[in-house]
Design a protein around this motif. Sequence first.
Motif, PDB file in Angstrom:
ATOM      1  N   ILE A 176       0.821  -1.215   0.000  1.00 19.16           N
ATOM      2  CA  ILE A 176       0.000   0.000   0.000  1.00 19.16           C
ATOM      3  C   ILE A 176       0.856   1.266   0.000  1.00 19.16           C
ATOM      4  O   ILE A 176       0.323   2.366  -0.049  1.00 19.16           O
ATOM      5  N   GLY A 177       2.179   1.107   0.064  1.00 15.58           N
ATOM      6  CA  GLY A 177       3.066   2.265   0.049  1.00 15.58           C
ATOM      7  C   GLY A 177       4.462   1.858   0.470  1.00 15.58           C
ATOM      8  O   GLY A 177       4.812   0.671   0.455  1.00 15.58           O
ATOM      9  N   ASN A 178       5.262   2.843   0.878  1.00 20.86           N
ATOM     10  CA  ASN A 178       6.613   2.568   1.370  1.00 20.86           C
ATOM     11  C   ASN A 178       6.966   3.593   2.434  1.00 20.86           C
ATOM     12  O   ASN A 178       6.297   4.614   2.579  1.00 20.86           O
ATOM     13  N   ILE A 179       8.021   3.312   3.181  1.00 24.35           N
ATOM     14  CA  ILE A 179       8.373   4.141   4.341  1.00 24.35           C
ATOM     15  C   ILE A 179       8.883   5.530   3.973  1.00 24.35           C
ATOM     16  O   ILE A 179       8.918   6.413   4.828  1.00 24.35           O
ATOM     17  N   PHE A 180       9.254   5.753   2.729  1.00 21.82           N
ATOM     18  CA  PHE A 180       9.769   7.049   2.317  1.00 21.82           C
ATOM     19  C   PHE A 180       8.679   7.976   1.803  1.00 21.82           C
ATOM     20  O   PHE A 180       8.647   9.148   2.144  1.00 21.82           O
ATOM     21  N   GLU A 181       7.795   7.465   0.968  1.00 26.40           N
ATOM     22  CA  GLU A 181       6.749   8.287   0.376  1.00 26.40           C
ATOM     23  C   GLU A 181       5.469   8.316   1.208  1.00 26.40           C
ATOM     24  O   GLU A 181       4.673   9.244   1.076  1.00 26.40           O
ATOM     25  N   ASN A 182       5.250   7.293   2.023  1.00 26.82           N
ATOM     26  CA  ASN A 182       3.993   7.173   2.757  1.00 26.82           C
ATOM     27  C   ASN A 182       4.208   6.832   4.232  1.00 26.82           C
ATOM     28  O   ASN A 182       3.570   5.917   4.746  1.00 26.82           O
ATOM     29  N   PRO A 183       5.069   7.539   4.967  1.00 28.13           N
ATOM     30  CA  PRO A 183       5.343   7.153   6.354  1.00 28.13           C
ATOM     31  C   PRO A 183       4.119   7.225   7.271  1.00 28.13           C
ATOM     32  O   PRO A 183       4.046   6.497   8.255  1.00 28.13           O
ATOM     33  N   LYS A 184       3.136   8.036   6.909  1.00 28.80           N
ATOM     34  CA  LYS A 184       1.937   8.151   7.760  1.00 28.80           C
ATOM     35  C   LYS A 184       1.116   6.861   7.771  1.00 28.80           C
ATOM     36  O   LYS A 184       0.338   6.642   8.686  1.00 28.80           O
ATOM     37  N   LEU A 185       1.311   6.014   6.751  1.00 28.14           N
ATOM     38  CA  LEU A 185       0.586   4.743   6.741  1.00 28.14           C
ATOM     39  C   LEU A 185       0.954   3.884   7.941  1.00 28.14           C
ATOM     40  O   LEU A 185       0.154   3.081   8.409  1.00 28.14           O
TER      41      LEU A 185
END
Length: 132
Positions: free
Chosen positions: A118-127
Motif C-alpha cells: 500500500i506504500g513505502n516508508i519514504f513516500e507514505n510514512p503516515k501509513l
Amino acid sequence: MKREIKFRAWDNLENRWYEPTFEGYRGKIEEIMLSPRGRLTMRTMTELIDESMFPNRFELMQYTGLKDKNGREIYEGDIVKNEYGKVMDIQYDPRSAAFGVGDYYFGTIGSGKIIEVIGNIFENPKLLEEKQ
C-alpha cells in the motif's frame, strides 16, 4: 530454488526512486550503478562519483523475492496490509538473514497469506500510524 536479486534506491535529495534497472534521467544523473560489493556509483554527463562523495543520499532496498496479491514486487521498506487489515512494514532482520513483518518471516507470511503493498516508508510514512 533460485531467487532473483534486485534492488531499488531511494534518493533522499530528489525524493524519487531509481528502479531496479537504476535508470537515470537526462540532466544531472544518467545512472546509478551498484557494484558486486554493494558500492554505489553515480554517473553524470561528465563524471563518475563514488558514494563516499554523497553520504546518506541513497537508501538501498532489496527485493524480497515475493509479490503481493496484485503481482507487485515486495521490497524492503514497503508497507503492506494483510487480509485482516493489519498494516506492517517490510524489514530485513540480519540475525536471521530473512525479510519479515513484525514477528513473522516471509517463510510463514509468504505462503498462502494475502498481503498487498500500500506504500513505502519514504513516500507514505503516515501509513505506519495505522499499524495495529
